[in-house]
Motif scaffolding. Structure first.
Motif, PDB file in Angstrom:
ATOM      1  N   LEU A 181       0.849   4.302  -2.696  1.00  8.94           N
ATOM      2  CA  LEU A 181       0.668   5.701  -2.319  1.00  8.94           C
ATOM      3  C   LEU A 181       1.840   6.550  -2.792  1.00  8.94           C
ATOM      4  N   SER A 234      -1.756   9.547   5.109  1.00  9.69           N
ATOM      5  CA  SER A 234      -1.994   8.096   5.053  1.00  9.69           C
ATOM      6  C   SER A 234      -0.671   7.329   5.119  1.00  9.69           C
ATOM      7  N   ARG A 235       0.327   7.821   4.415  1.00 10.77           N
ATOM      8  CA  ARG A 235       1.632   7.155   4.444  1.00 10.77           C
ATOM      9  C   ARG A 235       2.226   7.135   5.858  1.00 10.77           C
ATOM     10  N   LYS A 247      -3.192  14.555   1.939  1.00 12.56           N
ATOM     11  CA  LYS A 247      -3.920  13.400   2.462  1.00 12.56           C
ATOM     12  C   LYS A 247      -3.090  12.116   2.308  1.00 12.56           C
ATOM     13  N   ILE A 248      -2.447  11.989   1.150  1.00 10.07           N
ATOM     14  CA  ILE A 248      -1.614  10.796   0.931  1.00 10.07           C
ATOM     15  C   ILE A 248      -0.454  10.758   1.919  1.00 10.07           C
ATOM     16  N   THR A 308       0.561   7.266   8.644  1.00 13.35           N
ATOM     17  CA  THR A 308      -0.210   6.331   9.465  1.00 13.35           C
ATOM     18  C   THR A 308       0.199   4.887   9.180  1.00 13.35           C
ATOM     19  N   ILE A 309       0.346   4.561   7.893  1.00 12.72           N
ATOM     20  CA  ILE A 309       0.716   3.183   7.530  1.00 12.72           C
ATOM     21  C   ILE A 309       2.122   2.857   8.019  1.00 12.72           C
ATOM     22  N   THR A 314       0.834  -1.209   0.000  1.00 11.12           N
ATOM     23  CA  THR A 314       0.000   0.000   0.000  1.00 11.12           C
ATOM     24  C   THR A 314       0.865   1.254   0.000  1.00 11.12           C
TER      25      THR A 314
END
Length: 210
Positions: free
Chosen positions: A27, A76-77, A72-73, A79-80, A23
């Motif tokens: 991203l 997300s990155r 936003k990406i 968080t991942i 993922t």
């Protein structure tokens, strides 16, 4: 079968980490693509800043939207990546606990075959065998009499007698010093006196015969 029984396969930590990293790669590609879009819209805005103000404004709006998506990406990155790190740490802790549990089970198995009373008994047997070994060594180190039993007291008494005989002999020699050219002193015993007289008569006869 999974659909029939409505069961989901168990997801391992390794599978989760692999999926999350895939993922992240997706991203990153998306972020690179959007950055290309942003750079292109910025060029359009600069080219139309003085020629076509409307086109320049539209380009800046699209650029702003792309930048919002990148933000936003990025979130997300982050968080991942945090989740991947947490799973890795949790997996390390899990493997550590498994190893520690296996060690505890191994120790339990070892100690299960042992008992404090058995340990004490074994140590007592070891001490007994060590004492026996010392006694055997002492016996082996003693000289062997080849079947003749000797009494130390009897040997000491015999040695005392020998010493006394030697002392008496030396005492007799000191009491009767040898005399050169003189006849021996006659003893008080009659038999010895007769022997000396006969010796003198024999010497006299021999001298007359000459």
């Amino acid at each position: 079968m999974n659909l029939f029984f409505n069961r989901k396969p168990k997801v391992t930590p390794k599978d989760s980490i692999v999926e999350l990293r895939n993922t992240l790669q997706m991203l990153e590609k998306r972020e690179t693509f959007l950055q290309t879009k942003i750079d292109n819209e910025l060029k359009i805005a600069k080219a139309n800043a003085t020629k076509n103000r409307r086109a320049a404004l539209m380009a800046l709006k699209r650029k702003k939207q792309f930048e919002g998506q990148i933000e936003k990406i990025s979130g997300s990155r982050l968080t991942i990546e945090t989740q991947v790190m947490a799973i890795e740490n949790a997996n390390v802790n899990l493997e550590t606990m498994k190893a520690m549990r296996a060690g505890a089970e191994a120790m339990k198995g070892i100690h299960g075959a042992m008992d404090i009373s058995k340990v004490d008994q074994t140590m007592e047997e070891i001490r007994d065998q060590m004492e026996l070994a010392n006694e055997i060594s002492d016996v082996i180190s003693q000289p062997v009499g080849f079947g003749v039993e000797m009494d130390d007291d009897e040997l000491a008494a015999e040695l005392d007698e020998l010493e006394q005989e030697e002392l008496d002999k030396k005492l007799m020699e000191t009491e009767r010093p040898p005399q050169m050219g003189l006849p021996s002193v006659p003893n008080h015993e009659p038999a010895e006196e007769e022997d000396e007289e006969e010796a003198e008569l024999r010497e006299l006869r021999e001298s007359m015969a000459m």
